[in-house]
Design a protein around this motif. Structure first.
Motif, PDB file in Angstrom:
ATOM      1  N   UNK A 181      -1.605 -46.238  47.689  1.00 29.23           N
ATOM      2  CA  UNK A 181      -3.763 -45.499  47.494  1.00 29.23           C
ATOM      3  C   UNK A 181      -3.762 -45.089  46.100  1.00 29.23           C
ATOM      4  N   UNK A 182      -2.206 -43.961  46.336  1.00 32.68           N
ATOM      5  CA  UNK A 182      -1.891 -42.936  45.145  1.00 32.68           C
ATOM      6  C   UNK A 182      -1.193 -43.625  43.790  1.00 32.68           C
ATOM      7  N   UNK A 183      -0.977 -44.635  43.989  1.00 31.87           N
ATOM      8  CA  UNK A 183      -0.639 -45.381  42.692  1.00 31.87           C
ATOM      9  C   UNK A 183       0.599 -44.650  42.045  1.00 31.87           C
ATOM     10  N   UNK A 184       1.091 -44.148  43.159  1.00 34.85           N
ATOM     11  CA  UNK A 184       2.605 -43.014  42.973  1.00 34.85           C
ATOM     12  C   UNK A 184       3.930 -44.207  43.722  1.00 34.85           C
ATOM     13  N   UNK A 185       5.404 -44.136  43.237  1.00 32.97           N
ATOM     14  CA  UNK A 185       6.153 -44.386  43.860  1.00 32.97           C
ATOM     15  C   UNK A 185       6.950 -43.798  44.083  1.00 32.97           C
ATOM     16  N   UNK A 186       7.895 -44.113  44.792  1.00 33.75           N
ATOM     17  CA  UNK A 186       8.979 -43.258  45.909  1.00 33.75           C
ATOM     18  C   UNK A 186       9.365 -42.501  45.124  1.00 33.75           C
ATOM     19  N   UNK A 187       9.725 -43.262  43.590  1.00 33.99           N
ATOM     20  CA  UNK A 187      10.819 -42.011  43.207  1.00 33.99           C
ATOM     21  C   UNK A 187       9.708 -40.681  42.374  1.00 33.99           C
ATOM     22  N   UNK A 188       8.722 -40.850  42.129  1.00 34.74           N
ATOM     23  CA  UNK A 188       7.580 -39.782  41.439  1.00 34.74           C
ATOM     24  C   UNK A 188       7.241 -39.001  42.526  1.00 34.74           C
ATOM     25  N   UNK A 189       8.259 -38.671  43.822  1.00 36.71           N
ATOM     26  CA  UNK A 189       8.103 -37.485  44.714  1.00 36.71           C
ATOM     27  C   UNK A 189       9.343 -36.995  45.181  1.00 36.71           C
ATOM     28  N   UNK A 190       8.900 -35.745  44.653  1.00 34.80           N
ATOM     29  CA  UNK A 190      10.207 -34.893  45.869  1.00 34.80           C
ATOM     30  C   UNK A 190      10.937 -34.780  46.987  1.00 34.80           C
ATOM     31  N   UNK A 191       9.381 -34.104  47.141  1.00 33.96           N
ATOM     32  CA  UNK A 191      10.090 -34.156  48.982  1.00 33.96           C
ATOM     33  C   UNK A 191       8.524 -34.395  49.080  1.00 33.96           C
ATOM     34  N   UNK A 192       8.408 -34.445  50.721  1.00 30.67           N
ATOM     35  CA  UNK A 192       7.147 -34.265  51.605  1.00 30.67           C
ATOM     36  C   UNK A 192       7.048 -33.548  52.701  1.00 30.67           C
ATOM     37  N   UNK A 193       6.208 -32.574  53.078  1.00 30.42           N
ATOM     38  CA  UNK A 193       5.564 -31.213  53.680  1.00 30.42           C
ATOM     39  C   UNK A 193       5.720 -31.673  55.031  1.00 30.42           C
ATOM     40  N   UNK A 194       5.760 -31.846  56.056  1.00 31.26           N
ATOM     41  CA  UNK A 194       4.945 -32.590  57.479  1.00 31.26           C
ATOM     42  C   UNK A 194       5.119 -31.314  58.054  1.00 31.26           C
TER      43      UNK A 194
END
Length: 79
Positions: A60-73
């Motif tokens: 939905x954000x129109x990002x790719x996994x390569x665009x994301x450096x980390x996910x903080x939970x």
């Protein structure tokens, strides 16, 4: 809940954690250990659902996994 929370935190570092609850049912105590593998098996359906929500959010954000450096939970069950 307190005993489970303590065990969950301990399983972050150890392979096994004790669970001790006084007077759980009919004045009987619960004393056992929980292995990390058992805990991971119990929470597996929740992690699967989380992965699906994460995939949908990325799409939905129109990002790719390569665009994301980390996910903080954040929250109780994210350890």
């Amino acid at each position: 809940m307190e005993a489970i929370e303590t065990a969950r935190k301990r399983l972050s570092a150890d392979k096994e954690a004790p669970i001790n609850v006084d007077y759980l049912l009919n004045e009987e105590d619960l004393n056992r250990s929980l292995k990390r593998e058992e805990f991971e098996e119990i929470i597996a359906p929740f992690l699967d659902k989380f992965r699906e929500v994460l995939r949908e959010t990325i799409a939905l954000s129109k990002l790719t996994t390569e665009d994301i450096e980390f996910v903080e939970l954040l929250g109780d069950a994210t350890r």
